[in-house]
Design an enzyme around this catalytic site. Structure first.
Site, PDB file in Angstrom:
ATOM      1  N   HIS A  84       0.837  -1.205   0.000  1.00 33.69           N
ATOM      2  CA  HIS A  84       0.000   0.000   0.000  1.00 33.69           C
ATOM      3  C   HIS A  84       0.874   1.258   0.000  1.00 33.69           C
ATOM      4  O   HIS A  84       0.554   2.240  -0.666  1.00 33.69           O
ATOM      5  CB  HIS A  84      -0.927   0.016   1.232  1.00 33.69           C
ATOM      6  CG  HIS A  84      -2.017  -1.016   1.147  1.00 33.69           C
ATOM      7  ND1 HIS A  84      -3.350  -0.693   1.193  1.00 33.69           N
ATOM      8  CD2 HIS A  84      -1.965  -2.354   0.978  1.00 33.69           C
ATOM      9  CE1 HIS A  84      -4.069  -1.810   1.087  1.00 33.69           C
ATOM     10  NE2 HIS A  84      -3.248  -2.822   0.963  1.00 33.69           N
ATOM     11  N   ASP A 110      -5.767   6.102   1.703  1.00 31.80           N
ATOM     12  CA  ASP A 110      -5.933   4.715   1.273  1.00 31.80           C
ATOM     13  C   ASP A 110      -7.426   4.404   1.343  1.00 31.80           C
ATOM     14  O   ASP A 110      -8.070   4.646   2.381  1.00 31.80           O
ATOM     15  CB  ASP A 110      -5.137   3.813   2.231  1.00 31.80           C
ATOM     16  CG  ASP A 110      -4.909   2.432   1.666  1.00 31.80           C
ATOM     17  OD1 ASP A 110      -5.862   1.842   1.134  1.00 31.80           O
ATOM     18  OD2 ASP A 110      -3.772   1.944   1.761  1.00 31.80           O
ATOM     19  N   SER A 134       4.720 -10.108   0.484  1.00 33.14           N
ATOM     20  CA  SER A 134       5.102  -9.806   1.861  1.00 33.14           C
ATOM     21  C   SER A 134       4.206 -10.469   2.901  1.00 33.14           C
ATOM     22  O   SER A 134       4.498 -10.421   4.088  1.00 33.14           O
ATOM     23  CB  SER A 134       5.066  -8.289   2.064  1.00 33.14           C
ATOM     24  OG  SER A 134       3.757  -7.810   1.816  1.00 33.14           O
ATOM     25  N   TRP A 153      -1.254  -7.338  -6.511  1.00 32.28           N
ATOM     26  CA  TRP A 153      -1.426  -6.343  -7.586  1.00 32.28           C
ATOM     27  C   TRP A 153      -0.112  -5.659  -7.955  1.00 32.28           C
ATOM     28  O   TRP A 153       0.180  -5.429  -9.126  1.00 32.28           O
ATOM     29  CB  TRP A 153      -2.501  -5.323  -7.200  1.00 32.28           C
ATOM     30  CG  TRP A 153      -2.824  -4.351  -8.312  1.00 32.28           C
ATOM     31  CD1 TRP A 153      -2.773  -2.996  -8.239  1.00 32.28           C
ATOM     32  CD2 TRP A 153      -3.235  -4.667  -9.653  1.00 32.28           C
ATOM     33  NE1 TRP A 153      -3.133  -2.444  -9.447  1.00 32.28           N
ATOM     34  CE2 TRP A 153      -3.414  -3.447 -10.328  1.00 32.28           C
ATOM     35  CE3 TRP A 153      -3.465  -5.857 -10.338  1.00 32.28           C
ATOM     36  CZ2 TRP A 153      -3.821  -3.384 -11.663  1.00 32.28           C
ATOM     37  CZ3 TRP A 153      -3.862  -5.794 -11.677  1.00 32.28           C
ATOM     38  CH2 TRP A 153      -4.032  -4.576 -12.322  1.00 32.28           C
ATOM     39  N   GLN A 196      -6.070 -11.829  -5.451  1.00 31.60           N
ATOM     40  CA  GLN A 196      -5.105 -12.515  -6.324  1.00 31.60           C
ATOM     41  C   GLN A 196      -5.739 -13.464  -7.344  1.00 31.60           C
ATOM     42  O   GLN A 196      -5.225 -13.609  -8.461  1.00 31.60           O
ATOM     43  CB  GLN A 196      -4.085 -13.252  -5.445  1.00 31.60           C
ATOM     44  CG  GLN A 196      -3.282 -12.260  -4.595  1.00 31.60           C
ATOM     45  CD  GLN A 196      -2.725 -12.846  -3.308  1.00 31.60           C
ATOM     46  OE1 GLN A 196      -2.685 -14.055  -3.153  1.00 31.60           O
ATOM     47  NE2 GLN A 196      -2.288 -11.993  -2.387  1.00 31.60           N
TER      48      GLN A 196
HETATM   49  N1  UDP Z   1       8.880  -7.317  -3.079  1.00 32.83           N
HETATM   50  C1  UDP Z   1      10.233  -7.086  -2.981  1.00 32.83           C
HETATM   51  N2  UDP Z   1      11.060  -8.126  -2.722  1.00 32.83           N
HETATM   52  C2  UDP Z   1      10.623  -9.405  -2.552  1.00 32.83           C
HETATM   53  C3  UDP Z   1       9.223  -9.641  -2.670  1.00 32.83           C
HETATM   54  C4  UDP Z   1       8.375  -8.581  -2.943  1.00 32.83           C
HETATM   55  O1  UDP Z   1      10.685  -5.955  -3.139  1.00 32.83           O
HETATM   56  O2  UDP Z   1      11.440 -10.284  -2.290  1.00 32.83           O
HETATM   57  C5  UDP Z   1       7.971  -6.180  -3.341  1.00 32.83           C
HETATM   58  C6  UDP Z   1       7.373  -6.249  -4.726  1.00 32.83           C
HETATM   59  O3  UDP Z   1       8.224  -5.609  -5.658  1.00 32.83           O
HETATM   60  C7  UDP Z   1       6.023  -5.550  -4.544  1.00 32.83           C
HETATM   61  C8  UDP Z   1       5.685  -5.776  -3.083  1.00 32.83           C
HETATM   62  O4  UDP Z   1       6.873  -6.232  -2.443  1.00 32.83           O
HETATM   63  O5  UDP Z   1       6.157  -4.166  -4.808  1.00 32.83           O
HETATM   64  C9  UDP Z   1       4.616  -6.835  -2.879  1.00 32.83           C
HETATM   65  O6  UDP Z   1       3.376  -6.316  -3.211  1.00 32.83           O
HETATM   66  P1  UDP Z   1       2.222  -7.214  -3.825  1.00 32.83           P
HETATM   67  O7  UDP Z   1       1.038  -6.330  -4.025  1.00 32.83           O
HETATM   68  O8  UDP Z   1       2.702  -7.945  -5.005  1.00 32.83           O
HETATM   69  O9  UDP Z   1       1.955  -8.321  -2.723  1.00 32.83           O
HETATM   70  P2  UDP Z   1       1.627  -8.267  -1.152  1.00 32.83           P
HETATM   71  O10 UDP Z   1       2.944  -8.265  -0.464  1.00 32.83           O
HETATM   72  O11 UDP Z   1       0.832  -7.010  -0.892  1.00 32.83           O
HETATM   73  O12 UDP Z   1       0.859  -9.525  -0.928  1.00 32.83           O
END
Ligand code: UDP
Length: 456
Positions: free
Chosen positions: A22, A115, A281, A354, A376
């Protein structure tokens, strides 16, 4: 740019929900606005401000006092409802304090960009006589699905195997966001996703991290409902339009990336030979699923770079790392943008969050998608059937994706069939770049917003 809008005195406050997925898009949007001359203050917990890395100097950070006790928890509470209440108390206090402080310094705030899952921020903005604009960190499609539910165009539990909604392809139950397909599992989160629409009729703008051509039909439908402005994809500028020279990364990593280990390892591999695997994450795979994934990667006999967060490493099969050192590298976090844009990467096995989806589309990487929850599954439907840039794994009767299925899907995307997907991703990459570049749809949306906000 600054002088062009005469906007240097116009001040806005940006309030993201403090999660990696976010903050990243809302901070990126803030950087774009700040470069055009707005004064932008981003309100976020002290612990997050401390973990910011250089370079976002165009944006001011206002820290909210959180517990910051190194426990990794922003707020501790027993139930989601209790968490939400404490969160709201802490953040609304922070927002009010910032608006008042700015007033006293002569930087009157003109707009709060919040947000969309924090709709109470609009009430605070209105109480202070200023504008408000929700920011959607998911796709327009997701926003439209929840809005249709809010408007009772369909009801839960879903009765039919497929749902037909304006401007969207037919969606099967398992294409729907999990809060809708399994409403009993996430009643609180479902409520959060619907509540935001209560006050949408009062907002000045609705920003979304997407771009018009990516979701053309649904964007056109939504435009008839709310003042939507797609301003994405919010990938750092140097990966796309390259107009913001300092904008090379997200400046924020809530986990510590193993940068050198990843990049050196990738440098040693040939073009298009590596499968990059990450589930973002938050997602936590079950132990059985983790084992199937590990064994699927092993069976594929391809190079793989796998992000297994610290909290997940104990689920790896015994001796897996030792047995696969020739082919694989397992790290606890990586610089995902640098990884995805490395020539060695041939495909991205992803949970289809996303941000990850937009990053793969914008950097031209085809995907194997294995959705876990939230939006997802819907993103996966679009990746496979609408944008045609990847394939979705099939789940067996027990809800597990087997090692054989994983091997099959990886080989398909890395093999001949994947070539068409690769061509399609390059088309989307070009369109993403055009949207952000001068005169593109997202750029125009930002320019139109700038022209109006300076006059408020
Ligand atoms: N990300 C990263 N390194 C990693 C895994 C994820 O920098 O090893 C970043 C990725 O580039 C993205 C964010 O973490 O910008 C994950 O956001 P996403 O919406 O894909 O998934 P969420 O973590 O919210 O489930």
């Amino acid at each position: 740019m600054e002088r062009e809008h005469g906007a240097t005195l116009t001040h806005i406050v940006v309030l993201p929900y403090p999660l990696q997925g976010h903050i990243n898009p809302m901070l990126q949007f803030s950087k774009r606005l700040a470069t055009k001359g707005l004064k932008v203050t981003l309100l976020t917990p002290k612990s997050i401000v401390k973990s910011m890395k250089g370079q976002a100097s165009s944006v001011t950070f206002e820290p909210i006092d959180d517990d910051d006790d190194d426990s990794g928890e922003l707020i501790t509470a027993e139930t989601m409802e209790a968490y939400d209440e404490r969160f709201k108390a802490m953040f609304s206090h922070g927002l009010e304090g910032l608006i008042e402080k700015n007033n006293s310094y002569g930087y009157a705030t003109k707009l709060v960009v919040y947000d969309c899952i924090l709709p109470w921020a609009l009430d605070i903005a209105k109480q202070h006589g200023i504008g408000a604009a929700p920011f959607i960190t998911q796709s327009c499609t997701i926003a439209a699905i929840f809005y249709n539910l809010y408007q009772e165009r369909f009801t839960l539990p879903l009765q039919e195997p497929e749902v037909s909604l304006p401007s969207l392809p037919l969606l099967r139950i398992d294409d729907m966001p999990s809060f809708i397909s399994q409403p009993g599992l996430y009643p609180f989160l479902l409520k959060v996703c619907l509540e935001m629409y209560h006050n949408f009729h009062e907002v000045n703008w609705v920003f979304c991290n997407s771009f018009d051509k990516l979701e053309e039909e649904v964007v056109s439908w939504i435009s008839s409902q709310w003042p939507i402005k797609n301003i994405g994809p919010t990938i750092p500028s140097m990966y796309l339009d390259k107009r913001l020279k300092d904008d090379k990364n997200y400046n924020l990593s809530l986990f510590k990336p193993n940068v050198d280990a990843c990049m050196k390892w990738l440098d040693s591999k040939d073009t298009g030979t590596v499968v990059y695997v990450s589930f973002g994450s938050m997602a936590a795979l079950g132990e059985e699923q983790m084992e199937e994934l590990a064994l699927g990667l092993k069976r594929s006999n391809r190079y793989f770079l796998w992000v297994v967060r610290e909290s997940e490493t104990e689920k790896l099969p015994t001796k897996f790392i030792e047995e696969t050192t020739e082919r694989g590298l397992v790290v606890t976090w990586c610089p995902q943008l640098e990884v995805l844009s490395h020539k060695a990467i041939g495909c991205f096995m992803t949970h289809c969050g996303w941000n990850s989806t937009l990053e793969a589309l914008s950097l031209g990487v085809p995907m194997v998608v294995m959705p876990q929850w939230s939006d997802q599954a819907t993103n996966s439907k679009f990746v496979m059937d609408v944008w045609k840039v990847g394939i979705r794994v099939k789940v067996d009767d027990k809800g597990v994706v087997t090692r054989e299925e994983i091997e099959l899907c990886i080989n398909e995307v890395m093999g001949e069939k994947g070539e068409e997907m690769k061509r399609n991703t390059l088309k989307w990459k070009k369109l993403a770049n055009e949207a952000l570049d001068e005169g593109g749809s997202s750029d125009k949306n930002i320019e139109e917003f700038m022209a109006k906000i300076v006059q408020i």
